[in-house]
Design an enzyme around this catalytic site. Structure first.
Site, mmCIF file in Angstrom:
data_model
loop_
_atom_site.group_PDB
_atom_site.id
_atom_site.type_symbol
_atom_site.label_atom_id
_atom_site.label_comp_id
_atom_site.label_asym_id
_atom_site.label_seq_id
_atom_site.Cartn_x
_atom_site.Cartn_y
_atom_site.Cartn_z
ATOM 1 N N ARG A 1 3.600 20.333 -34.528
ATOM 2 C CA ARG A 1 3.734 19.070 -33.795
ATOM 3 C C ARG A 1 2.845 19.086 -32.550
ATOM 4 N NH1 ARG A 1 9.017 18.550 -31.544
ATOM 5 N NH2 ARG A 1 7.835 16.944 -30.512
ATOM 6 N N ASP B 1 7.372 21.863 -19.720
ATOM 7 C CA ASP B 1 6.798 22.215 -21.021
ATOM 8 C C ASP B 1 6.164 23.610 -21.026
ATOM 9 O OD1 ASP B 1 7.631 19.868 -22.140
ATOM 10 O OD2 ASP B 1 5.672 18.891 -22.148
ATOM 11 N N ARG C 1 10.465 11.559 -30.965
ATOM 12 C CA ARG C 1 11.089 10.714 -29.949
ATOM 13 C C ARG C 1 10.076 9.800 -29.257
ATOM 14 N NH1 ARG C 1 15.265 11.483 -27.324
ATOM 15 N NH2 ARG C 1 14.060 11.262 -25.420
ATOM 16 N N LYS D 1 -1.865 16.025 -26.357
ATOM 17 C CA LYS D 1 -0.912 15.282 -27.196
ATOM 18 C C LYS D 1 -0.218 14.191 -26.388
ATOM 19 C CE LYS D 1 3.314 17.163 -28.017
ATOM 20 N NZ LYS D 1 4.377 16.218 -27.635
ATOM 21 N N ASN D 2 0.227 14.547 -25.192
ATOM 22 C CA ASN D 2 1.037 13.598 -24.418
ATOM 23 C C ASN D 2 0.225 12.483 -23.767
ATOM 24 O OD1 ASN D 2 3.243 14.991 -25.187
ATOM 25 N ND2 ASN D 2 3.697 15.907 -23.190
ATOM 26 N N ILE E 1 14.717 19.651 -15.332
ATOM 27 C CA ILE E 1 14.404 18.354 -15.960
ATOM 28 C C ILE E 1 15.282 18.071 -17.167
ATOM 29 C CG2 ILE E 1 12.579 16.966 -17.013
ATOM 30 C CD1 ILE E 1 10.805 17.974 -14.952
ATOM 31 N N CYS F 1 21.110 10.199 -29.921
ATOM 32 C CA CYS F 1 21.468 9.281 -28.841
ATOM 33 C C CYS F 1 22.385 8.187 -29.341
ATOM 34 C CB CYS F 1 20.244 8.585 -28.271
ATOM 35 S SG CYS F 1 19.057 9.695 -27.623
ATOM 36 N N ARG G 1 21.312 7.207 -23.973
ATOM 37 C CA ARG G 1 21.116 7.972 -22.743
ATOM 38 C C ARG G 1 19.661 8.303 -22.440
ATOM 39 N NH1 ARG G 1 23.538 13.617 -22.552
ATOM 40 N NH2 ARG G 1 21.399 13.985 -23.117
HETATM 41 C C1 UD1 Z 1 7.638 13.623 -21.628
HETATM 42 C C2 UD1 Z 1 6.789 14.539 -22.462
HETATM 43 C C3 UD1 Z 1 7.500 15.867 -22.669
HETATM 44 C C4 UD1 Z 1 7.888 16.465 -21.320
HETATM 45 C C5 UD1 Z 1 8.644 15.455 -20.478
HETATM 46 C C6 UD1 Z 1 8.897 15.943 -19.054
HETATM 47 C C7 UD1 Z 1 5.574 12.972 -23.849
HETATM 48 C C8 UD1 Z 1 5.347 12.400 -25.217
HETATM 49 N N1 UD1 Z 1 6.551 13.885 -23.742
HETATM 50 O O1 UD1 Z 1 8.837 13.399 -22.360
HETATM 51 O O2 UD1 Z 1 6.607 16.749 -23.351
HETATM 52 O O3 UD1 Z 1 8.721 17.585 -21.537
HETATM 53 O O4 UD1 Z 1 7.910 14.233 -20.382
HETATM 54 O O5 UD1 Z 1 7.713 16.272 -18.442
HETATM 55 O O6 UD1 Z 1 4.867 12.656 -22.908
HETATM 56 N N2 UD1 Z 1 15.773 10.401 -19.065
HETATM 57 C C9 UD1 Z 1 16.907 9.616 -19.055
HETATM 58 N N3 UD1 Z 1 16.794 8.323 -19.443
HETATM 59 C C10 UD1 Z 1 15.607 7.769 -19.838
HETATM 60 C C11 UD1 Z 1 14.466 8.583 -19.854
HETATM 61 C C12 UD1 Z 1 14.572 9.904 -19.455
HETATM 62 O O7 UD1 Z 1 17.987 10.064 -18.714
HETATM 63 O O8 UD1 Z 1 15.581 6.589 -20.202
HETATM 64 C C13 UD1 Z 1 15.867 11.823 -18.648
HETATM 65 C C14 UD1 Z 1 15.615 12.798 -19.774
HETATM 66 O O9 UD1 Z 1 16.796 13.065 -20.499
HETATM 67 C C15 UD1 Z 1 15.121 14.005 -18.988
HETATM 68 C C16 UD1 Z 1 14.355 13.390 -17.825
HETATM 69 O O10 UD1 Z 1 14.809 12.063 -17.727
HETATM 70 O O11 UD1 Z 1 16.225 14.724 -18.490
HETATM 71 C C17 UD1 Z 1 12.849 13.376 -17.948
HETATM 72 O O12 UD1 Z 1 12.506 12.887 -19.220
HETATM 73 P P1 UD1 Z 1 11.158 12.098 -19.513
HETATM 74 O O13 UD1 Z 1 10.147 12.308 -18.427
HETATM 75 O O14 UD1 Z 1 11.488 10.702 -19.868
HETATM 76 O O15 UD1 Z 1 10.641 12.848 -20.807
HETATM 77 P P2 UD1 Z 1 9.798 12.197 -21.952
HETATM 78 O O16 UD1 Z 1 8.986 11.092 -21.387
HETATM 79 O O17 UD1 Z 1 10.653 11.926 -23.141
#
Ligand code: UD1
Length: 423
Positions: free
Chosen positions: A400, A308, A94, A23-24, A330, A118, A123
């Protein structure tokens, strides 16, 4: 219609499960079709609600989408209807934020709703926004929307992420491939999905190097072409069924599972006494009669233990022969499964980022409520080993991220059925 899952625990799972496409990886790969007017053909795309959500968004933007077969899609964006991702799409998923980078890069403007929750600030996507601003986009947050404009195109630059962000890295990659000059992404995500995603972009004509390291270098090109690309297997789905085998004391052959994408996870399972064998392109996971040994875990970006798989691992530890600490580094607040597992008899307490789990002999079936994708599947795993009947309510989260979950589990002997309605 609301649905729930009924599980009667106790069966040892034995058999084979074919792992679906990731999926990702499929989500950013679909968004990458926005970068070109040539067709992007993706095979092994999993059939999931999140994929449908992304397809609806691409259709809204103006993509032609053809289903060549159940798992192969051809996507082409000749003319945009709009460069907007309205709230109704983003609220459902998201990862819709992934259209921001390619739309700004190719069309010079985009309006993307902030993900739900958000609204008081951006954030969870602040790093996506800051990176695009550094590349020259003018961004305003207005009425819950990100309005991004780069009338003269984006310019390559150094983007240094303070924390690793997976979709943030992917969004910047899509912005950088069509930007002028060179972009360096420092502290880039190294997840296998990101590595494969770079391969897709390079196949489309991008110039990306450094895949699999923490520094990605992108030399912008004027246009990209189409590509054919096979979505690699979902390591999180594989890890979930590995835990299903481990926790039930069964034996499952995970067909089409890349061991190297899950090395730390399989090493951890081994420490708990579970046998994980590579067998050609498959992995066979079995436990037999041994106790499950406790083993502490800290989630971390790749190559660390995946966040995950944290909820599923908590289920394994809930019936271990000792005590284990599971630390989530995370995401804040990713312990929503814990109170529900406790209702099924698990002994768990949460202390900040750490769940302390003392193994019990048995879990007990109960009606439980799923609150997110991985929490939902952890309750299914708990139901598989609980005495009696477990009803998991609000299972739309499962759809999902898990293709034909109940068929895959019941083919290995699980007593699991989907039922209409909600208690
Ligand atoms: C992706 C995966 C999700 C997985 C996550 C971490 C997809 C579609 N989803 O989510 O399944 O759980 O990686 O491996 O690939 N953060 C910020 N600001 C930002 C972006 C992120 O503060 O602009 C924080 C988030 O709140 C979180 C951390 O960074 O605490 C990591 O998040 P991120 O790697 O961005 O997760 P996703 O890409 O949304």
């Amino acid at each position: 219609m609301l649905q729930r899952m009924r599980i009667v625990g106790g069966a040892r799972l034995e058999g084979e499960i074919a792992i679906s496409g990731a999926k990702n990886l499929a989500l950013p790969a679909l968004a990458a079709a926005l970068l070109t007017d040539a067709p992007v053909i993706l095979s092994n795309v999993p059939r999931l609600c999140d994929i449908n959500s992304m397809l609806c968004l691409l259709d809204f933007i103006g993509c032609d989408i053809a289903h060549r077969d159940a798992h192969t899609l051809e996507i082409m964006l000749k003319d945009t209807k709009c460069t907007e991702a309205p709230y109704d799409f983003v609220r459902k998923m998201r990862a819709s934020i992934l259209v921001l980078g390619p739309l700004v890069a190719r069309f010079g403007h985009a309006k993307v709703s902030l993900p739900g929750g958000c609204a008081i600030g951006a954030r969870d996507v602040d790093l996506h926004i800051k990176a695009l601003e550094l590349m020259g986009a003018k961004i305003e947050l207005d009425g819950g929307y990100i309005n991004a404009i780069a009338a003269k195109g984006l310019c390559g630059c150094d983007i240094s992420f303070p924390i690793v962000t997976v979709t943030g890295t992917e969004n910047v990659l899509m912005a950088a491939v069509l930007a002028s000059g060179q972009t360096r992404i420092i502290n880039a995500a190294m997840e296998p999905e990101v590595v494969a995603f770079c391969d897709l972009l390079n196949r489309m004509g991008a110039k990306i190097s450094g895949q699999g390291t923490s520094v990605l270098v992108v030399d912008g090109v004027k246009t990209l072409g189409g590509a054919e690309f096979d979505i690699s297997p979902d390591r999180i789905e594989a890890g979930t069924y590995a835990i299903a085998a481990a926790v039930t004391g069964g034996r499952i052959r995970l067909k089409n599972c890349r061991y190297d994408d899950l090395t730390v996870f399989f090493d951890t399972l081994r420490e708990t006494g579970v046998c994980c064998e590579r067998n050609r392109g498959d992995v066979i996971v079995s436990r037999g009669e041994h106790d499950i040994r406790p083993c502490d875990v800290n989630t971390a970006p790749y190559p660390g233990f995946p966040t995950d798989l944290q909820a599923q691992y908590c289920v394994l530890m809930s019936v271990c022969s000792g005590a284990a600490a599971v630390t989530e580094t995370i995401f804040e607040n990713r312990f929503m499964h814990i109170p529900e597992l406790a209702r099924m008899g698990a002994t768990i307490s949460v202390h900040g980022k750490t769940a302390l789990i003392t193994g019990v002999k048995k879990l007990i079936g109960a009606p439980v409520m799923a609150t997110d994708l991985r929490a939902s599947v952890s309750l299914i795993l708990a139901g598989l080993i609980a005495d009696g009947e477990t009803i998991v309510n609000r299972i739309y989260h499962l759809d999902r991220g898990y293709e034909t979950l109940e068929q895959k589990l019941s083919s290995c002997g699980a007593n699991i059925q989907r039922m209409a309605g909600q208690r």
